[in-house]
Design an enzyme around this catalytic site. Structure first.
Site, PDB file in Angstrom:
ATOM      1  N   ASN A  82       0.844  -1.187   0.000  1.00 41.00           N
ATOM      2  CA  ASN A  82       0.000   0.000   0.000  1.00 41.00           C
ATOM      3  C   ASN A  82       0.883   1.242   0.000  1.00 41.00           C
ATOM      4  OD1 ASN A  82      -2.526  -1.373   0.138  1.00 41.00           O
ATOM      5  ND2 ASN A  82      -2.162  -1.777   2.313  1.00 41.00           N
TER       6      ASN A  82
ATOM      7  N   HIS B  52       6.478  -1.873   3.535  1.00 42.94           N
ATOM      8  CA  HIS B  52       6.265  -3.290   3.840  1.00 42.94           C
ATOM      9  C   HIS B  52       5.424  -3.929   2.759  1.00 42.94           C
ATOM     10  CE1 HIS B  52       3.156  -0.857   5.758  1.00 42.94           C
ATOM     11  NE2 HIS B  52       2.321  -1.859   5.507  1.00 42.94           N
TER      12      HIS B  52
END
Ligand code: 5GP
Length: 116
Positions: free
Chosen positions: A88, A101
């Protein structure tokens, strides 16, 4: 000094987490709020805030995120049936933690991509 991110604290052992992988500047641990039977966050130890901030110098560690994903998928026995990798970035993607991440999700049928 740059402020420590939540994930830096996990990587450094200051906050507990179920760490499943640690190698070559990459650490992976189970998401605290799993959205699938397997939900692992794969994180470069270097606190890059997000994809918008990646630099040429990060190319090696970014490649290692994918190598980690492959190894963890095998470790979790989800490689053969398939899984999804998500990163994201920013507001519209609802990024919550500004330490880059990759989500590794699997363990059942994940449905098609994203809601329209
Ligand atoms: P993002 O929306 O930024 O892509 O995802 C952040 C993820 O971090 C979320 O799925 C959330 O559940 C997870 N998360 C937030 N706080 C913690 C925590 O303290 N420990 C762990 N293991 N995961 C967390």
């Amino acid at each position: 000094m740059a402020e420590e991110t939540l994930f830096t604290k996990i990587i450094n052992g200051e906050i507990p987490a179920d760490i499943v992988y640690r190698e070559g500047g990459v650490t992976a641990f189970r998401d605290i709020n799993p959205r699938a039977p397997t939900h692992v966050l794969i994180v470069p130890d270097k606190p890059i805030p997000g994809v918008n901030e990646v630099a040429e110098a990060d190319a090696e560690v970014l490649g290692k995120l994918f190598l980690a994903a492959k190894k963890i998928a095998e470790q979790e026995n989800i490689a053969a049936d398939g899984y999804r990798l998500i990163i994201n970035c920013g507001k519209n993607a609802h990024q919550e933690v500004f330490h880059l991440h990759m989500h590794l999700l699997g363990g059942h049928d994940l449905g098609c991509m994203v809601a329209a």
